[in-house]
Scaffold this motif. Structure first.
Motif, PDB file in Angstrom:
ATOM      1  N   MET A  65       0.611  -1.245  -0.060  1.00 36.41           N
ATOM      2  CA  MET A  65      -0.070   0.035   0.111  1.00 36.41           C
ATOM      3  C   MET A  65       0.921   1.110   0.144  1.00 36.41           C
ATOM      4  N   SER A  66       0.782   2.011  -0.867  1.00 38.61           N
ATOM      5  CA  SER A  66       1.403   3.435  -1.243  1.00 38.61           C
ATOM      6  C   SER A  66       1.143   4.224  -0.204  1.00 38.61           C
ATOM      7  N   SER A  67       1.800   5.419   0.079  1.00 38.57           N
ATOM      8  CA  SER A  67       1.383   6.555   0.872  1.00 38.57           C
ATOM      9  C   SER A  67       0.430   7.360   0.050  1.00 38.57           C
ATOM     10  N   TYR A  68       0.714   7.580  -1.125  1.00 41.41           N
ATOM     11  CA  TYR A  68      -0.078   8.400  -2.162  1.00 41.41           C
ATOM     12  C   TYR A  68      -0.287   7.645  -3.515  1.00 41.41           C
ATOM     13  N   CYS A  69      -1.446   7.404  -3.929  1.00 37.40           N
ATOM     14  CA  CYS A  69      -1.547   6.792  -5.242  1.00 37.40           C
ATOM     15  C   CYS A  69      -2.235   7.442  -6.028  1.00 37.40           C
ATOM     16  N   TYR A  72      -5.237   9.144  -4.503  1.00 39.74           N
ATOM     17  CA  TYR A  72      -5.789   8.773  -3.224  1.00 39.74           C
ATOM     18  C   TYR A  72      -4.545   8.583  -2.442  1.00 39.74           C
ATOM     19  N   TYR A  73      -4.904   9.034  -1.132  1.00 37.56           N
ATOM     20  CA  TYR A  73      -3.675   8.930   0.076  1.00 37.56           C
ATOM     21  C   TYR A  73      -4.034   7.453   0.800  1.00 37.56           C
ATOM     22  N   TRP A  74      -3.035   7.289   1.414  1.00 44.35           N
ATOM     23  CA  TRP A  74      -3.211   5.719   1.972  1.00 44.35           C
ATOM     24  C   TRP A  74      -4.360   5.486   2.861  1.00 44.35           C
ATOM     25  N   ASN A  75      -4.928   6.495   3.613  1.00 45.90           N
ATOM     26  CA  ASN A  75      -5.818   6.387   4.457  1.00 45.90           C
ATOM     27  C   ASN A  75      -7.293   5.876   3.536  1.00 45.90           C
ATOM     28  N   GLN A  76      -7.328   6.755   2.470  1.00 43.44           N
ATOM     29  CA  GLN A  76      -8.570   6.329   1.721  1.00 43.44           C
ATOM     30  C   GLN A  76      -8.281   4.868   0.971  1.00 43.44           C
ATOM     31  N   SER A  94      -6.335  13.084  19.819  1.00 44.30           N
ATOM     32  CA  SER A  94      -7.591  13.265  19.339  1.00 44.30           C
ATOM     33  C   SER A  94      -8.019  14.567  18.568  1.00 44.30           C
ATOM     34  N   LYS A  95      -7.372  15.323  18.707  1.00 41.92           N
ATOM     35  CA  LYS A  95      -7.489  16.686  17.808  1.00 41.92           C
ATOM     36  C   LYS A  95      -6.944  16.726  16.304  1.00 41.92           C
ATOM     37  N   MET A  96      -6.157  15.534  16.110  1.00 42.16           N
ATOM     38  CA  MET A  96      -5.635  15.513  14.862  1.00 42.16           C
ATOM     39  C   MET A  96      -6.645  14.729  13.790  1.00 42.16           C
ATOM     40  N   THR A  97      -6.344  15.014  12.596  1.00 43.86           N
ATOM     41  CA  THR A  97      -7.388  14.534  11.559  1.00 43.86           C
ATOM     42  C   THR A  97      -6.798  12.818  11.335  1.00 43.86           C
ATOM     43  N   SER A  98      -5.345  12.691  11.730  1.00 42.82           N
ATOM     44  CA  SER A  98      -4.770  11.675  11.566  1.00 42.82           C
ATOM     45  C   SER A  98      -3.720  11.410  12.689  1.00 42.82           C
ATOM     46  N   GLY A  99      -3.512  10.461  13.374  1.00 36.11           N
ATOM     47  CA  GLY A  99      -2.376  10.598  14.508  1.00 36.11           C
ATOM     48  C   GLY A  99      -1.530   9.472  14.083  1.00 36.11           C
ATOM     49  N   TYR A 100      -1.542   9.050  12.509  1.00 32.77           N
ATOM     50  CA  TYR A 100      -0.468   7.933  12.243  1.00 32.77           C
ATOM     51  C   TYR A 100       0.146   8.323  10.775  1.00 32.77           C
ATOM     52  N   GLY A 101       1.307   8.092  10.606  1.00 31.16           N
ATOM     53  CA  GLY A 101       2.039   8.403   9.442  1.00 31.16           C
ATOM     54  C   GLY A 101       2.484   7.348   8.645  1.00 31.16           C
ATOM     55  N   HIS A 102       2.428   7.234   7.225  1.00 32.16           N
ATOM     56  CA  HIS A 102       3.157   6.209   6.557  1.00 32.16           C
ATOM     57  C   HIS A 102       4.469   6.329   6.216  1.00 32.16           C
ATOM     58  N   ASN A 103       5.290   5.282   6.081  1.00 31.91           N
ATOM     59  CA  ASN A 103       6.618   5.287   5.624  1.00 31.91           C
ATOM     60  C   ASN A 103       6.647   5.451   4.298  1.00 31.91           C
ATOM     61  N   HIS A 104       6.431   6.737   3.867  1.00 31.46           N
ATOM     62  CA  HIS A 104       6.076   6.979   2.582  1.00 31.46           C
ATOM     63  C   HIS A 104       7.453   7.354   1.510  1.00 31.46           C
ATOM     64  N   CYS A 105       8.465   7.532   2.368  1.00 31.21           N
ATOM     65  CA  CYS A 105       9.845   7.753   1.717  1.00 31.21           C
ATOM     66  C   CYS A 105      10.629   6.419   1.103  1.00 31.21           C
ATOM     67  N   ASN A 106      10.038   5.487   1.651  1.00 34.10           N
ATOM     68  CA  ASN A 106      10.578   3.999   1.482  1.00 34.10           C
ATOM     69  C   ASN A 106       9.649   2.905   0.776  1.00 34.10           C
ATOM     70  N   LEU A 107       8.303   3.179   1.037  1.00 35.45           N
ATOM     71  CA  LEU A 107       7.360   2.375   0.449  1.00 35.45           C
ATOM     72  C   LEU A 107       6.583   2.878  -0.688  1.00 35.45           C
ATOM     73  N   GLY A 108       6.778   3.801  -1.308  1.00 37.25           N
ATOM     74  CA  GLY A 108       5.869   4.202  -2.359  1.00 37.25           C
ATOM     75  C   GLY A 108       5.507   5.622  -2.328  1.00 37.25           C
ATOM     76  N   TYR A 109       5.574   6.624  -3.122  1.00 32.56           N
ATOM     77  CA  TYR A 109       4.978   7.645  -3.146  1.00 32.56           C
ATOM     78  C   TYR A 109       4.414   8.200  -4.656  1.00 32.56           C
ATOM     79  N   ASN A 110       3.011   7.936  -4.890  1.00 33.48           N
ATOM     80  CA  ASN A 110       2.744   8.018  -6.061  1.00 33.48           C
ATOM     81  C   ASN A 110       3.195   7.087  -6.988  1.00 33.48           C
ATOM     82  N   GLY A 111       3.314   5.682  -6.388  1.00 27.85           N
ATOM     83  CA  GLY A 111       3.817   4.637  -7.026  1.00 27.85           C
ATOM     84  C   GLY A 111       3.727   3.688  -6.139  1.00 27.85           C
ATOM     85  N   ALA A 112       3.916   2.216  -6.450  1.00 30.15           N
ATOM     86  CA  ALA A 112       4.088   1.188  -5.570  1.00 30.15           C
ATOM     87  C   ALA A 112       5.167   0.404  -5.308  1.00 30.15           C
ATOM     88  N   VAL A 113       5.526  -0.325  -4.303  1.00 33.17           N
ATOM     89  CA  VAL A 113       6.745  -1.044  -4.205  1.00 33.17           C
ATOM     90  C   VAL A 113       6.177  -2.396  -4.112  1.00 33.17           C
TER      91      VAL A 113
END
Length: 211
Positions: A65-69, A72-76, A94-113
């Motif tokens: 699962m890419s961070s951004y494809c 769509y972003y990974w949460n979508q 709880s005030k954040m829209t998302s409290g989690y981040g994707h390892n996007h620099c190594n697992l795909g940004y606008n592409g997939a691994v």
């Protein structure tokens, strides 16, 4: 002749002092216990996110699962496998829209691994507790999270240059000094920041790169 019983001023002050001391001792204990409960709930969240990513890979020819494809972003991408928006929000943020981040620099940004290109899936991070740190030059274990930050879908790691220093959105020690982390094989655990961030890219104990 009856005598009226009561407390002297000194006795009242002693009682108040004792209560204040007990409160000072117990309140931090209660706060840690409450945070421990939130940590457990958060760990369940990142575990569900990891399972969703695993299911996604099974449906899409073993691609991670890419961070951004686009568009769509990974949460979508993960949403059809979860169907519960609460999972995307850390209970300690709880005030954040998302409290989690994707390892996007190594697992795909606008592409997939391809999963097959990841040497050790059980030792490769995909999601972490994520926030913006106010003191990025400090050691990872001393990072202080900016609690006014609204959240981000990505997380930076040292090989994500030059953004790592320009945009300090990183894994954060949100839960009593620990960071909940999810791995490509679907498991999740709480980790110290030294173990999570310390090892450099290419090291056998590095948890971010795919080699």
């Amino acid at each position: 002749m009856s005598r009226r019983m009561g407390f002297t001023l000194i006795e009242l002050l002693v009682v108040i002092a004792i209560i204040a001391i007990l409160a000072a001792i117990l309140f931090p204990v209660f706060a840690k216990a409450r945070e421990k409960a939130r940590q457990s709930s958060c760990l369940s969240n990142v575990k569900q996110l990891a399972i969703a990513a695993t299911m996604y890979s099974q449906d899409y020819d073993e691609m991670v699962m890419s961070s951004y494809c686009a568009p769509y972003y990974w949460n979508q991408l993960a949403a059809p496998y979860i169907k519960n928006t609460q999972v995307f929000v850390c209970p300690s943020a709880s005030k954040m829209t998302s409290g989690y981040g994707h390892n996007h620099c190594n697992l795909g940004y606008n592409g997939a691994v391809a999963m097959a290109s990841v040497k050790y899936p059980a030792e490769t991070i995909i999601f972490v507790d994520n926030g913006k740190v106010t003191n990025p030059a400090a050691a990872p274990g001393a990072w202080i999270e900016d609690t006014t930050f609204g959240g981000a879908w990505y997380t930076r790691w040292p090989n994500n240059t030059p953004y790592y220093t320009d945009d300090p959105v990183r894994a954060v020690p949100r839960h009593n000094g620990l960071c909940n982390s999810a791995f490509l094989d679907g498991h999740a655990k709480a980790m110290t920041m030294d173990a999570l961030i310390g090892p450099a890219a290419g090291a056998t104990n590095c948890l971010w790169d795919i080699n």
